[in-house]
Design a protein around this motif. Sequence first.
Motif: not given
Ligand SMILES: Cc1ncc(C[n+]2csc(CCOP(=O)(O)OP(=O)(O)O)c2C)c(N)n1
Lengths: 373, 417
Positions: A79, A106, A159-160, A188, A190
């Motif tokens: 990333e 992340c 996820g976002g 996922a 992460m």
């Molecule tokens: C409304 C809300 N729900 C849950 C979270 C917790 N949260 C923060 S980052 C994250 C995971 C991010 O996953 P992704 O978008 O795939 O990015 P990555 O970290 O994998 O790069 C989660 C679940 C949050 N900050 N806000």
Amino acid sequence: MTTHDTTIDPSIDPAGYHRGLIPEVVHHEPATKPVKFYQVGSFAVGNRLLPLEVRSVQSDPNRTNALTSGHRACQGCGEALGARYALDAAMHAADGKIVAVNATGCLEVFSTPYPETSWRVAWLHSLFGNAPAVASGVAAAYKAMGREDIRVVAQGGDGGTVDIGFGCLSGMFERNDDVLYICYDNEAYMNTGIQRSGATPPAARTATTQAVGDEPGNVFGQGKDLPRIAMAHEIPYVATASVADLRDLEAKVHRAMSMRGARYIHVMVPCPLGWGTAASDTLQIARLATQSGIFPVFEAEYGEVVASSPIRRQVPVEDYLKGQKRFAHLFKPKRRDDVIARMQAQADRNIRRYNLLPQGGSPDAPEATEGSL
Amino acid sequence: MRTQIEGSLAVAQAVAACRPQVICAYPISPQTHIVEGLSAIVKRGELPGCEYVNVESEFAAMSVAIGSSAAGARTYTATASQGLLFMVEAVYNASGLGLPIVMTVANRAIGAPINIWNDHTDAMSQRDSGWIQLYAETNQEAADLHVQAFRIAEELSLPVMVCMDGFILTHAVEEVDVPEADDVARFLPPFAPRQVLDPADPVSIGAMVGPEAFTEVRYLAHDRQMQALELIPQVAADFAEVFGRDSGGLVHPYLTEDAETIVIALGSVLGTIKDVVDERREKGEKIGVLGITSFRPFPLRAIEAAIGDAKRFVCLEKAFSVGIGGIVASHVRMAMSTHPIKNYTVVAGLGGRVILKTSLHEMLDKAVTDSLEALTFLDLDTDLVERELARTRADRRSGPAAENMLRDLGTVRAASV
Ligand SMILES: Cc1ncc(C[n+]2csc(CCOP(=O)(O)OP(=O)(O)O)c2C)c(N)n1
Ligand code: SF4
Ligand SMILES: [Mg+2]
């Protein structure tokens, strides 16, 4: 090398969604022009072999370093690599006039703990699920203020993007807001410790799809294919890219930046921590994903595929799976040929759908290697 | 210009006079007429350089507002009820980032059970969100408060919520002197953001902050609201100078000087209460009214001063904190903590229940003789409640309470026809 489907009618926009926004000429040139490198067996990009004007943005000593050193990503983080190339390319294309909007994840977390922010670009983080809408707001503000020379890039993890920010993303697409959205797909959640997202592949082990029971890992028949959903919005530009081909990523960002309206690039970015791979294997794993067909690399304009990157040397999906601990349960204690076959079938479908083997079959014989820019 | 106009349209015109650059719109009653009005104004070309964005949700509305405000554009949106709750995460984010967005909340109940009518549960749920909250008593004040809100928001770099009672104000047609753009231009300077996304001078906004500075960031949020306690009356005074009328400020005392009993409320119900108080004054009762315009920041000292030497106060509230009772009352008790007096919470007008003068008189008859319960639900249908309670005692699976009670009401009504 990139092939192009030249049968598509350039006046695509039957519903008239993008009134006035269709470029006069729909470009059917590939984002990346084929460049031959005579380094058989090597994937090196070989900037020094190229004339100055076609070298990569990253090879420019005056590159912007939009995401500069000192961030806290894991070693080998796909990333961080993808974001750096993408943002620098966007900065290059827009003469530095970029505002970046970041979803929580992340990328946001490893880049910002003050006072060591790694961003050398005007940068805004609001929430996990609203980056596309925040970016729409920034774009609306610049439009209102007559500053459309400032371009807006939004970015987030899978996820976002495919889950919690999906509504906002679809809204931004549907309104054709002038935003380039880049999803860094590591398959996922992460940042919260590797939980399943709507982009997690079947069979993959995550903290919420554990490698236990009779059918370990994530289930089949779920998940969403966001590039195709993006295409269904008939926005000007949708592309997939991978850190396996950073020149292609740069070129696609440039292509996207040459257009106005909603644009989407979905970048595969392996995560050594979540996937259980060595930090030094990030590019190798990403390459196996594209070369097996499990991650198709293509471009679409106004809802139709206009180009795809053919598989250079096809590998079985098994080669991609076996290097990753998240799929280890497919090989030990008992080999799961049934599951591996289902994964191969997905890759085969991608190959058919995106014409990834235009010559048919697997061009296994070594040939002059080709890079792209 | 003085004109007979619907409250929502007056607000739309007042907002337009403030020259917003980005407006985010999403429909929900009773707010919708405001953004519809603005849509027409923008479409007619009367607001050049304004982007009107039809978003896909209230969460997106506030998120678009966050982006546009951070990019340096004057930004407005409006919502109510479920919509306000749908955007809550972004509501807190906007104030945390210190973005001077102005938002109308056309106050409406929160479901379940779903109910489109007026009370204050929506805005009260956001009292700790870090937004300034101003409550309008009349449509004139609603229009005026929006003009003041932009000035307050932009001076402090804080978002402001202008709360106006849904339907009672938003849909009422009455005479309003709608603020005009020329006057507004004399009152409201162009937006000069304290922080802005600027490629020529790039900053990171919204970075992660750990324990080392989080308390300080939050303290400053409080400090800015304390500054607002000073600023709000100044802005109201400046407004009076330009527009020639009193609007806004922290509190509106009415006949409180010699009052032994003071009725405290927010919003449009103050009109009814003043009528009731006038009638009681005629009979020689020493009673007054205190309208609270600024609920956030909460003007402890101004309220203490207005209550003065009164013997008791009655808080008439259109929302309550389930499990304890009055929200406004607990705030006012804090204002009176050095010399506590008798006080009563009266919950009234929930989900649009009409607040009748006769009911207020009956309630006040008890209050002035200190025979009122500490917490009263005005015009509560105790029979209806008792029947449902009996059902729940008799039958484990007594069914959905709201529907049971509606059925009871239907039977009663049918029987009485
Ligand atoms: C409304 C809300 N729900 C849950 C979270 C917790 N949260 C923060 S980052 C994250 C995971 C991010 O996953 P992704 O978008 O795939 O990015 P990555 O970290 O994998 O790069 C989660 C679940 C949050 N900050 N806000
Ligand atoms: S967990 Fe994965 S995505 Fe996050 S910083 Fe580490 S390698 Fe990168
Ligand atoms: Mg992810």
